[in-house]
Design a protein around this motif. Structure first.
Motif, PDB file in Angstrom:
ATOM      1  N   PRO A 137       1.297  -6.502 -12.167  1.00 29.42           N
ATOM      2  CA  PRO A 137       2.017  -7.387 -11.250  1.00 29.42           C
ATOM      3  C   PRO A 137       1.640  -7.170  -9.780  1.00 29.42           C
ATOM      4  O   PRO A 137       1.687  -8.113  -8.988  1.00 29.42           O
ATOM      5  N   ASP A 138       1.219  -5.946  -9.411  1.00 26.87           N
ATOM      6  CA  ASP A 138       0.833  -5.681  -8.016  1.00 26.87           C
ATOM      7  C   ASP A 138      -0.617  -6.061  -7.723  1.00 26.87           C
ATOM      8  O   ASP A 138      -1.109  -5.848  -6.615  1.00 26.87           O
ATOM      9  N   GLY A 139      -1.338  -6.625  -8.709  1.00 22.20           N
ATOM     10  CA  GLY A 139      -2.710  -7.071  -8.516  1.00 22.20           C
ATOM     11  C   GLY A 139      -3.764  -6.055  -8.926  1.00 22.20           C
ATOM     12  O   GLY A 139      -4.951  -6.389  -8.978  1.00 22.20           O
ATOM     13  N   GLN A 140      -3.372  -4.824  -9.201  1.00 18.67           N
ATOM     14  CA  GLN A 140      -4.332  -3.804  -9.635  1.00 18.67           C
ATOM     15  C   GLN A 140      -4.890  -4.202 -11.001  1.00 18.67           C
ATOM     16  O   GLN A 140      -4.159  -4.657 -11.871  1.00 18.67           O
ATOM     17  N   ARG A 179       3.669   5.523 -13.122  1.00 15.37           N
ATOM     18  CA  ARG A 179       4.318   4.230 -13.369  1.00 15.37           C
ATOM     19  C   ARG A 179       4.215   3.844 -14.835  1.00 15.37           C
ATOM     20  O   ARG A 179       3.306   4.263 -15.540  1.00 15.37           O
ATOM     21  N   CYS A 223       2.160  -8.280 -17.301  1.00 16.07           N
ATOM     22  CA  CYS A 223       0.767  -8.280 -16.831  1.00 16.07           C
ATOM     23  C   CYS A 223       0.068  -9.573 -17.224  1.00 16.07           C
ATOM     24  O   CYS A 223       0.501 -10.288 -18.124  1.00 16.07           O
TER      25      CYS A 223
END
Length: 130
Positions: free
Chosen positions: A72-75, A118, A125
Motif C-alpha cells: 500500500p505504501d508503494g514499495q 511490518r 497489496c
C-alpha cells in the motif's frame, strides 16, 4: 485416443496462476525481496542470491517467479522460489537481502511478514503476475 496430461500425471493441472507461497506447504520455499527502479527484479535476484560469497545452500536452486507485489505504501517486491536445501536457500536470500539493504518478506496465511517488522495482508497489496 491419447491420454490427457491430467491422466498421465494423475492429478488435475492448474490453469490459473497463483501468488507464489499461497499454496499449502509452499510458504517455506518462497521469499519476497524489495527492489527499487531502475534496478530490475532479475538484477535484484542475481544480486541477492550472490551476495553471500560462500554459498549457504548445499544443493538445489532458486528462480525468480513472475510475480510482483506492490505494498500500500508503494514499495515493490519480487518473488523468489527455491528447492533442495530449503533452510540454506532461506538463509542465503534473507542474508543477501539484508547485506544489500533490502527488505525481505515471507508469506504466511496470506499475510506478508516483512523483515522490517511490518505485516501486510496480501489483499491490501497490488499483485502483478506475468
Amino acid at each position: 485416443m491419447m491420454p490427457s496430461m491430467e491422466d498421465i500425471l494423475g492429478a488435475p493441472i492448474e490453469r490459473e496462476r497463483r501468488v507464489p507461497g499461497t499454496r499449502p506447504g509452499e510458504s517455506e520455499t518462497v521469499r519476497y525481496v524489495t527492489f527499487h527502479e531502475p534496478r530490475t527484479p532479475s538484477a535484484t535476484f542475481r544480486e541477492v542470491t550472490r551476495a553471500v560469497t560462500s554459498p549457504l545452500p548445499k544443493r538445489g536452486g532458486a528462480v525468480l517467479e513472475g510475480c510482483l507485489v506492490t505494498l500500500p505504501d508503494g514499495q515493490r517486491l519480487c518473488a523468489l522460489s527455491f528447492h533442495g536445501d530449503i533452510e540454506g536457500w532461506q538463509r542465503q536470500i534473507e542474508e543477501g537481502a539484508r547485506m544489500l539493504g533490502l527488505v525481505g518478506a515471507r508469506l504466511e496465511a496470506d499475510v506478508l511478514h516483512l523483515s522490517d517488522g511490518r505485516s501486510v495482508p496480501l489483499d491490501a497489496c497490488t499483485i502483478a503476475l506475468d
